[in-house]
Motif scaffolding. Structure first.
Motif, PDB file in Angstrom:
ATOM      1  N   VAL A  27      12.142  29.101  -6.412  1.00 21.98           N
ATOM      2  CA  VAL A  27      10.861  28.736  -7.001  1.00 21.98           C
ATOM      3  C   VAL A  27      10.767  29.526  -8.298  1.00 21.98           C
ATOM      4  O   VAL A  27      10.888  30.745  -8.300  1.00 21.98           O
ATOM      5  CB  VAL A  27       9.682  29.087  -6.061  1.00 21.98           C
ATOM      6  N   ASN A  28      10.588  28.811  -9.408  1.00 21.67           N
ATOM      7  CA  ASN A  28      10.494  29.438 -10.727  1.00 21.67           C
ATOM      8  C   ASN A  28       9.078  29.295 -11.255  1.00 21.67           C
ATOM      9  O   ASN A  28       8.499  28.209 -11.210  1.00 21.67           O
ATOM     10  CB  ASN A  28      11.466  28.773 -11.708  1.00 21.67           C
ATOM     11  N   ILE A  29       8.550  30.385 -11.771  1.00 20.99           N
ATOM     12  CA  ILE A  29       7.206  30.380 -12.338  1.00 20.99           C
ATOM     13  C   ILE A  29       7.354  30.600 -13.844  1.00 20.99           C
ATOM     14  O   ILE A  29       7.894  31.616 -14.275  1.00 20.99           O
ATOM     15  CB  ILE A  29       6.345  31.486 -11.703  1.00 20.99           C
ATOM     16  N   ILE A  30       6.886  29.631 -14.623  1.00 29.20           N
ATOM     17  CA  ILE A  30       6.975  29.708 -16.074  1.00 29.20           C
ATOM     18  C   ILE A  30       5.639  30.223 -16.602  1.00 29.20           C
ATOM     19  O   ILE A  30       4.583  29.667 -16.301  1.00 29.20           O
ATOM     20  CB  ILE A  30       7.284  28.320 -16.695  1.00 29.20           C
ATOM     21  N   ILE A  31       5.711  31.292 -17.411  1.00 30.63           N
ATOM     22  CA  ILE A  31       4.512  31.938 -17.930  1.00 30.63           C
ATOM     23  C   ILE A  31       4.546  31.885 -19.453  1.00 30.63           C
ATOM     24  O   ILE A  31       5.590  32.143 -20.062  1.00 30.63           O
ATOM     25  CB  ILE A  31       4.438  33.402 -17.456  1.00 30.63           C
ATOM     26  N   GLN A  32       3.420  31.529 -20.054  1.00 29.98           N
ATOM     27  CA  GLN A  32       3.300  31.520 -21.509  1.00 29.98           C
ATOM     28  C   GLN A  32       1.974  32.157 -21.883  1.00 29.98           C
ATOM     29  O   GLN A  32       0.929  31.806 -21.329  1.00 29.98           O
ATOM     30  CB  GLN A  32       3.362  30.086 -22.024  1.00 29.98           C
ATOM     31  N   ASP A  40       8.188  25.414 -10.811  1.00 27.43           N
ATOM     32  CA  ASP A  40       9.289  24.520 -10.456  1.00 27.43           C
ATOM     33  C   ASP A  40       9.865  24.910  -9.106  1.00 27.43           C
ATOM     34  O   ASP A  40       9.968  26.098  -8.789  1.00 27.43           O
ATOM     35  CB  ASP A  40      10.438  24.606 -11.467  1.00 27.43           C
ATOM     36  N   LYS A  41      10.277  23.900  -8.344  1.00 29.87           N
ATOM     37  CA  LYS A  41      10.969  24.136  -7.076  1.00 29.87           C
ATOM     38  C   LYS A  41      12.328  23.464  -7.166  1.00 29.87           C
ATOM     39  O   LYS A  41      12.435  22.310  -7.534  1.00 29.87           O
ATOM     40  CB  LYS A  41      10.167  23.556  -5.919  1.00 29.87           C
ATOM     41  N   SER A  42      13.376  24.196  -6.833  1.00 31.85           N
ATOM     42  CA  SER A  42      14.730  23.667  -6.805  1.00 31.85           C
ATOM     43  C   SER A  42      15.285  23.898  -5.415  1.00 31.85           C
ATOM     44  O   SER A  42      15.383  25.044  -4.951  1.00 31.85           O
ATOM     45  CB  SER A  42      15.597  24.386  -7.852  1.00 31.85           C
ATOM     46  N   GLU A  43      15.629  22.813  -4.727  1.00 30.64           N
ATOM     47  CA  GLU A  43      16.100  22.935  -3.350  1.00 30.64           C
ATOM     48  C   GLU A  43      17.571  22.555  -3.246  1.00 30.64           C
ATOM     49  O   GLU A  43      18.011  21.601  -3.865  1.00 30.64           O
ATOM     50  CB  GLU A  43      15.271  22.024  -2.428  1.00 30.64           C
ATOM     51  N   LYS A  44      18.303  23.330  -2.493  1.00 33.93           N
ATOM     52  CA  LYS A  44      19.703  23.050  -2.234  1.00 33.93           C
ATOM     53  C   LYS A  44      19.863  22.597  -0.792  1.00 33.93           C
ATOM     54  O   LYS A  44      19.187  23.104   0.093  1.00 33.93           O
ATOM     55  CB  LYS A  44      20.550  24.283  -2.486  1.00 33.93           C
TER      56      LYS A  44
END
Length: 47
Positions: A27-32, A40-44
Motif C-alpha cells: 500500500v503506497n501513500i502519495i503525499i504532496q 495505491d494498492k498493489s496486490e501480488k
C-alpha cells in the motif's frame, strides 16, 4: 518546511481496508504539500 495537514478518519479507514484486503503486496501513500493526495494498492498473487 511544509505544514503537515491532519489525516482524516476516512483516509485512515481506506488505508486500513487496503492493508486488510491483501495477503501479499503493498500500500503506497502519495503525499504532496503535507497532504495525502493518493492511496495505491498493489496486490501480488502467489501461485
Amino acid at each position: 518546511m511544509a505544514e503537515v495537514k491532519e489525516v482524516t478518519e476516512n483516509q485512515l479507514a481506506k488505508i486500513k481496508d487496503y492493508i486488510e484486503s491483501i495477503k501479499y503486496g503493498s500500500v503506497n501513500i502519495i503525499i504532496q504539500d503535507g497532504k495525502i493526495i493518493q492511496i495505491d494498492k498493489s496486490e501480488k498473487i502467489r501461485l
